[in-house]
Write a protein that holds these residues in place. Structure first.
Motif, PDB file in Angstrom:
ATOM      1  N   PRO A 161     -28.545 -36.798   7.728  1.00 38.14           N
ATOM      2  CA  PRO A 161     -28.304 -35.636   6.866  1.00 38.14           C
ATOM      3  C   PRO A 161     -27.809 -34.415   7.659  1.00 38.14           C
ATOM      4  O   PRO A 161     -26.891 -33.716   7.238  1.00 38.14           O
ATOM      5  CB  PRO A 161     -29.679 -35.350   6.242  1.00 38.14           C
ATOM      6  N   PHE A 162     -28.414 -34.212   8.844  1.00 37.29           N
ATOM      7  CA  PHE A 162     -27.979 -33.089   9.683  1.00 37.29           C
ATOM      8  C   PHE A 162     -26.532 -33.290  10.148  1.00 37.29           C
ATOM      9  O   PHE A 162     -25.724 -32.364  10.126  1.00 37.29           O
ATOM     10  CB  PHE A 162     -28.911 -32.957  10.894  1.00 37.29           C
ATOM     11  N   ILE A 165     -24.194 -32.445   7.396  1.00 35.59           N
ATOM     12  CA  ILE A 165     -24.128 -30.980   7.208  1.00 35.59           C
ATOM     13  C   ILE A 165     -23.182 -30.382   8.245  1.00 35.59           C
ATOM     14  O   ILE A 165     -22.291 -29.588   7.937  1.00 35.59           O
ATOM     15  CB  ILE A 165     -25.534 -30.341   7.341  1.00 35.59           C
ATOM     16  N   VAL A 168     -19.392 -31.546   7.594  1.00 37.40           N
ATOM     17  CA  VAL A 168     -18.718 -30.898   6.450  1.00 37.40           C
ATOM     18  C   VAL A 168     -18.522 -29.401   6.711  1.00 37.40           C
ATOM     19  O   VAL A 168     -17.429 -28.861   6.511  1.00 37.40           O
ATOM     20  CB  VAL A 168     -19.535 -31.124   5.149  1.00 37.40           C
ATOM     21  N   LEU A 292     -25.331 -22.443   7.374  1.00 37.81           N
ATOM     22  CA  LEU A 292     -25.617 -23.884   7.374  1.00 37.81           C
ATOM     23  C   LEU A 292     -25.136 -24.531   8.666  1.00 37.81           C
ATOM     24  O   LEU A 292     -25.760 -25.450   9.179  1.00 37.81           O
ATOM     25  CB  LEU A 292     -24.895 -24.548   6.196  1.00 37.81           C
TER      26      LEU A 292
ATOM     27  N   LEU B  58     -34.621 -32.490   4.498  1.00 34.94           N
ATOM     28  CA  LEU B  58     -33.708 -33.553   4.909  1.00 34.94           C
ATOM     29  C   LEU B  58     -33.663 -33.737   6.427  1.00 34.94           C
ATOM     30  O   LEU B  58     -33.410 -34.836   6.913  1.00 34.94           O
ATOM     31  CB  LEU B  58     -32.287 -33.252   4.390  1.00 34.94           C
ATOM     32  N   CYS B  59     -33.890 -32.634   7.164  1.00 40.34           N
ATOM     33  CA  CYS B  59     -33.713 -32.690   8.628  1.00 40.34           C
ATOM     34  C   CYS B  59     -34.999 -32.966   9.391  1.00 40.34           C
ATOM     35  O   CYS B  59     -34.961 -33.566  10.465  1.00 40.34           O
ATOM     36  CB  CYS B  59     -33.097 -31.383   9.126  1.00 40.34           C
ATOM     37  N   ILE B 136     -13.825 -28.403  -0.465  1.00 38.21           N
ATOM     38  CA  ILE B 136     -14.320 -28.203   0.901  1.00 38.21           C
ATOM     39  C   ILE B 136     -15.372 -29.253   1.262  1.00 38.21           C
ATOM     40  O   ILE B 136     -15.445 -29.709   2.403  1.00 38.21           O
ATOM     41  CB  ILE B 136     -14.860 -26.765   1.054  1.00 38.21           C
ATOM     42  N   VAL B 137     -16.171 -29.669   0.280  1.00 31.64           N
ATOM     43  CA  VAL B 137     -17.191 -30.691   0.557  1.00 31.64           C
ATOM     44  C   VAL B 137     -16.576 -32.089   0.534  1.00 31.64           C
ATOM     45  O   VAL B 137     -16.848 -32.925   1.408  1.00 31.64           O
ATOM     46  CB  VAL B 137     -18.350 -30.598  -0.472  1.00 31.64           C
ATOM     47  N   PRO B 140     -13.591 -33.464   3.854  1.00 34.66           N
ATOM     48  CA  PRO B 140     -13.943 -34.114   5.138  1.00 34.66           C
ATOM     49  C   PRO B 140     -14.586 -35.474   4.956  1.00 34.66           C
ATOM     50  O   PRO B 140     -14.392 -36.369   5.778  1.00 34.66           O
ATOM     51  CB  PRO B 140     -14.918 -33.130   5.793  1.00 34.66           C
TER      52      PRO B 140
END
Lengths: 448, 179
Positions: A161-162, A165, A168, A292, B58-59, B136-137, B140
């Motif tokens: 997930p990192f 992030i 993107v 982010l 999540l991290c 933008i999401v 990539p």
């Protein structure tokens, strides 16, 4: 890229580290804003498009007044102190954002790396058939190859997930420009500002006679307008013109957006906000990309989290290449060059920081010359293996710490300095320990 | 503070349950662990606000998983034979092939993913800001998927033709189909 990004998480801390003797404070009285700016304008009366005031609540507990070219620290009484100087931090951030290339191309190339990270996350998940079967497995010993593979796969799975992030948000910085060009050409008759205005609130049309901007008056109102929002910095836009206005950027609590922006006319009367905090989700998402990406959203805790995860991402990239090299049975030259680049970059960055203690210029050349030198040494000298580069990186960081203490004296033991010097000292000790503990068979593999 | 500790404990419990399901090959623990992971997202959101909380939820498992991985370490025997290094295949032809791949990935697939993402996202029922943010999401990720596809398929020519067609169709949609 990953290494510079991991270090750049602490870019604000590095700025403080470069001038550890500057007095620090938690807040400033509103009337000191005008006092400091007036003192600055007396020193630098030249025309400029913008004037800035950076507040101690920005993430760096210091008070700065600046225009487009010069920046000065001020004390809590509004007296100017000295010119802001952070050449190493600027070089390091430029390395991460543009790979020190011309900005237009550098940013697109770096953004492409963001997409590559997305690729690696996807391919990692799809290509590894045993990813769930091995989800908690770590096999040490042997020739070390399985350990590298396991470590690579565990980092890839659990920190995915990192990585997404970072991929993107990293791609955004360079690709936004391309997107704007394409959309403006297709639908806005080539008017790029019109596309930007869909996301970022356009400047207000002021049309007022010019007057000295009343910064203190504007800043004093923040306590009433947005009492829970910590001011980051203030900008005087279109300075010295009829369209001049004041904008205060303040952190929105609990939000990922960079700031909510509070706008004032030159007399310090509140006009309105930029509308980010309660704006459309798309606007908020784009404005959240910076925090982010850099992990700068919850103070030191989020930065430490991002630093650890950044180290994992760096190890993931390094181990990926090492696995490839191991599959080729470690071709000696390639293996040495790779280790020279990986571990040598730490030494090169440390020596660049050392040079920055003496001069502001040529740091980019110093860094890349050292990286090139490391690569050449690795090609021609067999002894330049992992152990050599690891220990030499420790020696370089130690040299930096000794020189830094010599240059800054007692300030080298201030909080601004120690918060980085102690981790750097820990790295020195780890690198010496690790260098000594590399097993002979691993070394012989690399030498073979 | 208490809510943060509870959220952290939920993350840890989720990893522990997933580890249990992995050790015992019991799917029920996996579903339970996934449910607790979801609860940890809610816990972190309650504690830190949903925007920060989601990132933490999540991290943080990436850090909490290491005690379980450490508990499951094994040590392999040292191999008797060390493979001899393969010779490097450096040739002008290989260099050109790599330059070709580089251009496909960084130029052709960039353009393809950009126009395709735009053609898709500009049709979303949202304000322009939302459409642009979606590009933008998506872009990539789409770019990454196309890169994967390009390197995964054996017939690169067919793949290139497919990208050209995709880019051409997307461009036609952007130019001729009204918003």
């Amino acid at each position: 890229m990953c290494f510079s990004g991991t270090v750049a998480v602490f870019h604000q801390e590095f700025e403080r580290w470069e001038q550890p003797h500057i007095p620090e404070m938690k807040s400033i009285a509103p009337e000191m804003v005008d006092k400091a700016m007036n003192a600055f304008l007396q020193k630098h009366p030249e025309q400029t498009d913008h004037l800035f005031v950076v507040f101690p609540t920005s993430g760096i507990p210091r008070f700065v007044v600046e225009n487009d070219d010069k920046a000065y620290f001020a004390d809590s009484n509004g007296n100017l102190l000295e010119v802001e100087r952070s050449p190493f931090t600027k070089m390091m951030v430029d390395l991460h954002l543009y790979l020190n290339l011309p900005h237009a191309w550098g940013m697109i190339l770096v953004s492409a790396m963001g997409a590559i990270i997305c690729t690696l996350v996807v391919t990692g998940m799809v290509a590894h058939k045993r990813i769930s079967k091995d989800a908690f497995r770590l096999r040490r010993g042997g020739n070390g190859q399985q350990y590298t593979i396991d470590l690579h796969n565990r980092f890839g799975l659990w920190a995915a997930p990192f990585h997404l992030i970072i991929g993107v948000t990293g791609a955004y910085f360079g690709l936004a420009g391309l997107l704007i060009v394409l959309v403006s050409s297709l639908y806005y008759g080539g008017d790029r500002d019109a596309v930007v205005a869909e996301i970022f609130t356009p400047d207000p049309v002021m049309g007022q006679p010019y007057q000295q901007p009343q910064l203190s008056r504007a800043f004093a109102q923040m306590a009433d307008i947005a009492p829970n929002h910590e001011p980051i910095f203030l900008t005087v836009h279109e300075a010295y013109s009829d369209d001049q206005f004041i904008e205060i950027y303040a952190k929105a609590p609990g939000k990922m957006i960079y700031s909510e922006n509070y706008r004032f006319d030159s007399a310090g009367n509140f006009i309105g906000t930029g509308g980010y905090e309660d704006g459309h989700w798309g606007k908020q998402l784009v404005y959240a990309m910076y925090r982010l990406h850099f992990g700068d959203f919850a103070g030191l805790s989020s930065k430490i989290l991002y630093f650890i995860l950044g180290v994992m991402l760096t190890v993931l990239c390094i181990s990926g290449t090492e696995i490839w090299l191991q599959k080729k049975a470690n071709p000696p030259v390639l293996t040495r060059v790779w280790q020279g680049i990986v571990w040598g970059s730490i030494g090169a960055l440390a020596l660049t920081a050392l040079v920055s203690l003496a001069t502001d210029t040529g740091l980019v050349s110093v860094f890349w010359a050292l990286v090139l030198l490391n690569s050449l040494l690795s090609v021609f000298i067999d002894k330049c293996d992992k152990r050599f580069w690891l220990v030499s990186s420790g020696i370089c960081v130690l040299s930096l710490l000794v020189s830094y203490t010599f240059v800054h004296g007692a300030s080298a033991f201030s909080m601004a300095a120690l918060q980085l010097n102690i981790p750097m000292l820990a790295y020195v000790m780890w690198s010496f320990y690790r260098g000594r503990s590399i097993k002979p068979h691993q070394e012989s593999l690399n030498q073979s | 503070m208490l809510s943060t500790i509870v959220a952290g404990a939920l993350s840890l419990a989720a990893i522990a349950l997933i580890y249990r399901s992995w050790r015992t090959r019991a799917l029920a623990f996996f579903y339970l662990g996934s449910g607790v992971l979801l609860a940890s997202c809610i816990g972190w959101s309650f504690s830190q606000g949903w925007e920060h909380g989601l990132v933490y939820a999540l991290c943080i498992p990436a850090l909490l998983v290491w005690p379980f991985i450490s508990a499951n370490q094994t040590v392999l025997a040292t191999p008797k034979h060390t493979p001899s290094p393969k010779s490097l295949n450096v040739s002008l032809k290989t260099a050109w092939v790599h330059i070709g791949h580089y251009l496909v990935v960084l130029v052709l697939l960039l353009v393809t993913s950009l126009v395709t993402s735009l053609a898709i996202c500009l049709r979303f029922p949202s304000e322009t800001a939302g459409k642009l943010a979606s590009v933008i999401v998506l872009m990539p990720i789409l770019w990454g998927l196309l890169i994967y596809h390009y390197f995964a398929v054996s017939n690169k020519v067919k793949a290139l033709i497919a990208y050209f067609i995709l880019a051409a169709l997307s461009s036609a949609v952007l130019m001729y189909v009204p918003l």
